[in-house]
Design a protein around this motif. Sequence first.
Motif, PDB file in Angstrom:
ATOM      1  N   MET A  80       2.522 -16.808  -1.049  1.00 60.84           N
ATOM      2  CA  MET A  80       3.536 -15.777  -0.844  1.00 60.84           C
ATOM      3  C   MET A  80       4.267 -15.460  -2.146  1.00 60.84           C
ATOM      4  O   MET A  80       4.539 -14.294  -2.462  1.00 60.84           O
ATOM      5  CB  MET A  80       4.514 -16.238   0.238  1.00 60.84           C
ATOM      6  CG  MET A  80       3.882 -16.370   1.615  1.00 60.84           C
ATOM      7  SD  MET A  80       4.782 -17.499   2.740  1.00 60.84           S
ATOM      8  CE  MET A  80       6.371 -16.712   2.821  1.00 60.84           C
ATOM      9  N   TYR A  81       4.581 -16.507  -2.902  1.00 66.64           N
ATOM     10  CA  TYR A  81       5.212 -16.353  -4.212  1.00 66.64           C
ATOM     11  C   TYR A  81       4.339 -15.499  -5.131  1.00 66.64           C
ATOM     12  O   TYR A  81       4.806 -14.556  -5.775  1.00 66.64           O
ATOM     13  CB  TYR A  81       5.444 -17.743  -4.801  1.00 66.64           C
ATOM     14  CG  TYR A  81       5.692 -17.784  -6.288  1.00 66.64           C
ATOM     15  CD1 TYR A  81       6.977 -17.844  -6.794  1.00 66.64           C
ATOM     16  CD2 TYR A  81       4.622 -17.787  -7.190  1.00 66.64           C
ATOM     17  CE1 TYR A  81       7.201 -17.898  -8.173  1.00 66.64           C
ATOM     18  CE2 TYR A  81       4.837 -17.842  -8.554  1.00 66.64           C
ATOM     19  CZ  TYR A  81       6.124 -17.893  -9.037  1.00 66.64           C
ATOM     20  OH  TYR A  81       6.329 -17.927 -10.394  1.00 66.64           O
ATOM     21  N   ALA A  82       3.052 -15.833  -5.206  1.00 70.06           N
ATOM     22  CA  ALA A  82       2.137 -15.118  -6.098  1.00 70.06           C
ATOM     23  C   ALA A  82       1.936 -13.673  -5.660  1.00 70.06           C
ATOM     24  O   ALA A  82       1.907 -12.755  -6.496  1.00 70.06           O
ATOM     25  CB  ALA A  82       0.790 -15.843  -6.146  1.00 70.06           C
ATOM     26  N   ARG A  83       1.815 -13.442  -4.357  1.00 72.25           N
ATOM     27  CA  ARG A  83       1.617 -12.070  -3.870  1.00 72.25           C
ATOM     28  C   ARG A  83       2.835 -11.203  -4.162  1.00 72.25           C
ATOM     29  O   ARG A  83       2.702  -9.999  -4.441  1.00 72.25           O
ATOM     30  CB  ARG A  83       1.317 -12.082  -2.369  1.00 72.25           C
ATOM     31  CG  ARG A  83      -0.025 -12.702  -2.017  1.00 72.25           C
ATOM     32  CD  ARG A  83      -0.319 -12.620  -0.538  1.00 72.25           C
ATOM     33  NE  ARG A  83      -1.490 -13.392  -0.182  1.00 72.25           N
ATOM     34  CZ  ARG A  83      -2.749 -12.978  -0.334  1.00 72.25           C
ATOM     35  NH1 ARG A  83      -2.973 -11.770  -0.840  1.00 72.25           N
ATOM     36  NH2 ARG A  83      -3.768 -13.743   0.023  1.00 72.25           N
ATOM     37  N   SER A  84       4.022 -11.776  -4.116  1.00 69.26           N
ATOM     38  CA  SER A  84       5.223 -11.022  -4.444  1.00 69.26           C
ATOM     39  C   SER A  84       5.195 -10.588  -5.911  1.00 69.26           C
ATOM     40  O   SER A  84       5.563  -9.459  -6.243  1.00 69.26           O
ATOM     41  CB  SER A  84       6.475 -11.863  -4.168  1.00 69.26           C
ATOM     42  OG  SER A  84       7.657 -11.146  -4.489  1.00 69.26           O
ATOM     43  N   THR A  85       4.751 -11.481  -6.792  1.00 65.68           N
ATOM     44  CA  THR A  85       4.658 -11.133  -8.207  1.00 65.68           C
ATOM     45  C   THR A  85       3.594 -10.066  -8.444  1.00 65.68           C
ATOM     46  O   THR A  85       3.778  -9.147  -9.251  1.00 65.68           O
ATOM     47  CB  THR A  85       4.326 -12.381  -9.051  1.00 65.68           C
ATOM     48  OG1 THR A  85       5.312 -13.390  -8.801  1.00 65.68           O
ATOM     49  CG2 THR A  85       4.321 -12.051 -10.527  1.00 65.68           C
ATOM     50  N   ILE A  86       2.493 -10.152  -7.736  1.00 59.91           N
ATOM     51  CA  ILE A  86       1.446  -9.136  -7.856  1.00 59.91           C
ATOM     52  C   ILE A  86       1.982  -7.762  -7.448  1.00 59.91           C
ATOM     53  O   ILE A  86       1.744  -6.756  -8.120  1.00 59.91           O
ATOM     54  CB  ILE A  86       0.226  -9.514  -7.004  1.00 59.91           C
ATOM     55  CG1 ILE A  86      -0.494 -10.727  -7.626  1.00 59.91           C
ATOM     56  CG2 ILE A  86      -0.736  -8.343  -6.875  1.00 59.91           C
ATOM     57  CD1 ILE A  86      -1.637 -11.248  -6.785  1.00 59.91           C
ATOM     58  N   ARG A  87       2.730  -7.726  -6.353  1.00 58.86           N
ATOM     59  CA  ARG A  87       3.282  -6.444  -5.886  1.00 58.86           C
ATOM     60  C   ARG A  87       4.286  -5.875  -6.878  1.00 58.86           C
ATOM     61  O   ARG A  87       4.287  -4.668  -7.155  1.00 58.86           O
ATOM     62  CB  ARG A  87       3.950  -6.629  -4.519  1.00 58.86           C
ATOM     63  CG  ARG A  87       2.999  -6.804  -3.357  1.00 58.86           C
ATOM     64  CD  ARG A  87       3.723  -6.640  -2.039  1.00 58.86           C
ATOM     65  NE  ARG A  87       4.781  -7.617  -1.872  1.00 58.86           N
ATOM     66  CZ  ARG A  87       4.620  -8.811  -1.307  1.00 58.86           C
ATOM     67  NH1 ARG A  87       3.414  -9.172  -0.875  1.00 58.86           N
ATOM     68  NH2 ARG A  87       5.625  -9.642  -1.172  1.00 58.86           N
ATOM     69  N   LYS A  88       5.162  -6.724  -7.400  1.00 57.16           N
ATOM     70  CA  LYS A  88       6.249  -6.250  -8.248  1.00 57.16           C
ATOM     71  C   LYS A  88       5.825  -6.001  -9.688  1.00 57.16           C
ATOM     72  O   LYS A  88       6.323  -5.074 -10.334  1.00 57.16           O
ATOM     73  CB  LYS A  88       7.402  -7.261  -8.227  1.00 57.16           C
ATOM     74  CG  LYS A  88       8.122  -7.347  -6.894  1.00 57.16           C
ATOM     75  CD  LYS A  88       8.889  -6.059  -6.605  1.00 57.16           C
ATOM     76  CE  LYS A  88       9.720  -6.195  -5.346  1.00 57.16           C
ATOM     77  NZ  LYS A  88      10.555  -4.992  -5.115  1.00 57.16           N
TER      78      LYS A  88
END
Length: 246
Positions: free
Chosen positions: A63-71
């Motif tokens: 979840m942490y990594a996917r948030s960074t990918i999105r942002k």
Amino acid sequence: MFKSLNRQSSVQMSSPHASSINTGEPNASYSKSERNDWTNNPTKHYIVQIGEYGGANPKFFDMYARSTIRKRKLPQENLFGEMVRNYESTIFNSPEKNSLMHLNSLSRLDVVIHGYRNFPIDVRVVNRINDEGKNVKARKGTLIPASVMAEKLVAMGLRQVGVLRLDSCNVGTGEYLYELRYALRALGVNVGYLAAPNGYLGVYHHPLTTLRPVYHWKFWDKHWTVIKGNLSVEFFGTRYTSLFCS
């Protein structure tokens, strides 16, 4: 390690745009359009997850990594995680000896791991017998000394990086960053800045920003500790400049 966004927090704001860098030439400066660093080139931003077990819920790291990918639009090939050995369905790739060899003074590396009392820790769930004779699940943690952390990063090919951010809860409040700086330097790794949060780090970024919240009770204190490394590099418009670190 992580906190969700269902409570208010006080967060220091900063623009993600860098404007100049010390390249060894006097008064060297560049416009934003001329730059090619992690602030405007997501291919220069990497994430490494440390810890083979991923804690009680390894999905938090995904979840942490996917948030960074999105942002920040990171490519998935820039994600590497040790928990791949025990959690095959993760978004992270298996770290290899050359995974971080392409990083340089214009790159950023976020190292994500659980934190415990100013120290990174690898947490796993184990079964044990309680006082009533029942089989219950418990958490068991292994602290990661700075020397071990440095060795892990070097084993993945790290030799140089502009920003090394240790996304590990409360680690910024102790001496760990200074110990890590020393350990990296001893192994020949050149770093511009090292940073870590002074509270609990959020899994997700704030909805309308590229900032990840830090929660702590002393809302008047700094949310991040940033210290200078041995590389002369400036990312003006962010917290990673010599003006705002120790």
